[in-house]
Design a protein around this motif. Structure first.
Motif, PDB file in Angstrom:
ATOM      1  N   LEU A 168       5.522  11.252   3.894  1.00 53.30           N
ATOM      2  CA  LEU A 168       4.472  10.495   4.571  1.00 53.30           C
ATOM      3  C   LEU A 168       5.001  10.001   5.916  1.00 53.30           C
ATOM      4  O   LEU A 168       6.170   9.647   6.043  1.00 53.30           O
ATOM      5  N   ARG A 222       6.536   9.760  -0.804  1.00 50.42           N
ATOM      6  CA  ARG A 222       5.575   9.217  -1.773  1.00 50.42           C
ATOM      7  C   ARG A 222       6.263   9.002  -3.121  1.00 50.42           C
ATOM      8  O   ARG A 222       6.978   9.869  -3.605  1.00 50.42           O
ATOM      9  N   THR A 272       6.643  -0.822   2.936  1.00 53.85           N
ATOM     10  CA  THR A 272       6.618   0.490   2.276  1.00 53.85           C
ATOM     11  C   THR A 272       5.319   0.711   1.509  1.00 53.85           C
ATOM     12  O   THR A 272       4.875   1.851   1.344  1.00 53.85           O
ATOM     13  N   THR A 273       4.699  -0.377   1.065  1.00 56.87           N
ATOM     14  CA  THR A 273       3.416  -0.251   0.365  1.00 56.87           C
ATOM     15  C   THR A 273       2.268   0.059   1.314  1.00 56.87           C
ATOM     16  O   THR A 273       1.165   0.379   0.860  1.00 56.87           O
ATOM     17  N   ASP A 323       2.190   3.643   0.734  1.00 57.42           N
ATOM     18  CA  ASP A 323       2.199   4.017  -0.680  1.00 57.42           C
ATOM     19  C   ASP A 323       1.982   2.757  -1.521  1.00 57.42           C
ATOM     20  O   ASP A 323       2.936   2.126  -1.974  1.00 57.42           O
ATOM     21  N   SER A 324       0.723   2.395  -1.727  1.00 60.40           N
ATOM     22  CA  SER A 324       0.403   1.141  -2.421  1.00 60.40           C
ATOM     23  C   SER A 324       0.846   1.151  -3.873  1.00 60.40           C
ATOM     24  O   SER A 324       1.003   0.093  -4.483  1.00 60.40           O
TER      25      SER A 324
END
Length: 533
Positions: A81, A239, A390-391, A394-395
């Protein structure tokens, strides 16, 4: 006693890359790793229930597309990502500079700080891209041994000259001019805005105990452009967390036939009559192998796992003189609400929330002042920070409605002037990082639910990093190319026959790119072909 063609010490990303290439070539390979997970610094750990935290690297730097393609990592489930914008750099007096992948759009973000710099930005990106392409060629080249008259070494030099000629003599000469420069000199040739120069200079000092006024930091800036596809300060993450890189590499290596043994530390490398014959595990088990390949750092491998009595005194001295001097700490924060920038910085805040690096280095002078503390064994009172939500990309790394902010802080010297990295000093470092961030993120302190601080000493223990150095040795001009890890031994072999190095302490150095592992595997396969003839 088990018998293999190759025993690989360490399942970091370079060890796994080497294992995959060797196994695909038909060798019987075993990889032994002391930790319970593969990947080394590409690690994702549950520091707090439900949170997947990238405790080592939080960005994928210098991607090598050849390695990705050769090993089929995307088919193995690796998803990379990349946010755009990639960097947000808020300024002390208000406003923020954004860096995007598109040069024209970035120029518009630069314009409020300097119209002249905005006009020069596209040319700068083009010039640095050309220089980094030449550097990438050098990174794919086995460093020739200087001062020898062997025919093979002379052919290496001839082939290198031909390759440099293909990329263009002018670009090759320009790279030679840039390499010894300070990153300050490099940037002052192009720009006048302190905000822009500060945001860029960070890559010239990342992971080394030097300031932006030190010779060779221009090289470090270019090093971070290799594999960035022409995007300055590009950021990528994986991811599922950085640990997914190690997992994908493990799957690829295992599918090729390599045996991966986690949770087993290597106690020593067995040497008989000047040749490596295998490894001994901490539990006493012996594994025989035709060659041993170590992804550990050169000092740990040759002065820790091997009896130094097997080595010439001058070689031991050279290993003892490798500079490590780790200066990077990590602060991981679990947040109960999204971080918010100051009022009026909506575009910058949106970029940060989407995963762009929040870069706190408002000028070259700021970076140099932060380095001044480290020179005297003190952590920076106002550190240089690279913070990533980082979320944002990519939650799934955190529970719903929660967030993870991972911060790389520099400078925090491995060796402190007085005492050691005890709990009070560790928490003081965490406080300094949070206080510095809070100047730009007003709601940060009330948003923090959990905090973990990893000093260079903690990183050294956790990931077997020498003195906490993220590159397995400082990437200064005397410790790169022909001098990495030491002069005369930059071709992955060692004075012990059948013992090879494949970690970040070898050419071309650090970063989660797999180049050392791939190059070491190529050298090993070439040696096997020669011996079979």
């Amino acid at each position: 006693m088990s018998r293999y063609d190759a025993a690989i010490v360490g399942a970091g990303h370079n060890g796994l890359v080497a294992a995959a290439y060797l196994a695909r070539a038909g060798m019987r390979v075993v990889v032994v790793e002391r930790r319970e997970a593969a990947g080394g610094c590409a690690a994702t750990e549950e520091l707090w229930p439900g949170y997947g935290v990238d405790t080592g690297a939080h960005s994928l730097t210098g991607v090598d597309h050849r390695v990705l393609s050769d090993l089929g990592l995307r088919a193995a489930g690796l998803a990379v990502l990349s946010p755009d914008p990639c960097v947000v750099s808020p300024q002390p007096g208000g406003g923020a500079l954004l860096l995007e992948g598109d040069a024209a759009r970035t120029a518009e973000w630069i314009r409020p700080f300097s119209a002249r710099d905005a006009a020069r930005w596209p040319d700068f990106v083009d010039a640095m891209g050309r220089a980094s392409r030449v550097l990438a060629l050098l990174y794919r080249t086995l460093p020739p041994r200087l001062g020898t008259a062997e025919r093979g070494d002379l052919w290496e030099l001839v082939r290198l000259g031909v390759r440099l000629g293909r990329v263009g003599r002018a670009d090759a000469l320009e790279l030679m001019r840039l390499l010894p420069m300070t990153v300050e000199e490099l940037l002052y040739e192009w720009f006048e805005s302190e905000a822009l120069k500060g945001a860029l200079a960070v890559d010239g000092v990342r992971g080394i105990c030097q300031g932006p006024l030190a010779s060779g930091t221009g090289y470090m800036f270019l090093h971070h452009l290799v594999g960035a596809d022409g995007v300055v300060r590009r950021r990528r993450q994986v991811r599922g967390g950085m640990g997914a890189l190690g997992a994908a590499l493990q799957r690829v290596a295992a599918a090729a036939g390599a045996e991966i043994r986690l949770g087993h530390g290597v106690a020593s490398i067995r040497v008989e009559d000047g040749r490596a014959t295998g490894i001994e595990l901490a539990g006493g088990e012996e594994i025989a192998a035709s060659c041993v390949v170590s992804s550990a750092d050169p000092g740990r491998t040759l002065l820790g796992l091997v009896d130094p009595g097997e080595l010439a005194p001058e070689f031991v001295r050279a290993l003892d003189n490798i500079k490590y001097r780790g200066v990077t700490a990590k602060v991981h924060l679990a947040l109960g609400e999204p971080p918010r920038l100051r009022a009026g910085e909506n575009a910058a805040e949106a970029a940060m929330l989407a995963g762009a690096s929040l870069s706190l280095a408002p000028s070259i002078e700021y970076i140099e002042r932060a380095y001044d503390d480290a020179k005297y064994g003190r952590a920076s009172e106002r550190p240089v920070l690279d913070a990533v939500l980082t979320t944002g990309l990519d939650s799934g790394l955190a529970p719903e409605g929660r967030h993870i902010l991972s911060v790389a802080a520099q400078y925090a010297p491995f060796r402190v002037a007085e005492g050691e990295w005890d709990d009070p000093r560790r928490e003081a470092l965490g406080d300094a990082v949070v206080a510095t961030l809070s100047e730009y993120v007003p709601n940060l302190e009330r948003a923090i639910l959990h905090r973990t601080v990893l000093t260079p000493a903690d990183l050294a223990d956790r990931f077997a990093l020498p003195e906490g150095n993220i590159h397995h040795g400082e990437m200064t001009l005397d410790q790169v190319f022909f001098g990495r890890p030491v002069g005369g031994w930059a071709r992955y072999g060692t004075p012990i026959e059948g013992l090879y190095l494949c970690g970040a302490g070898t050419h071309p150095g650090g970063g989660l790119n797999g180049r050392p592992g791939a190059a070491a595997a190529a050298r090993i396969l070439r040696d096997r072909r020669r011996s079979s003839r």
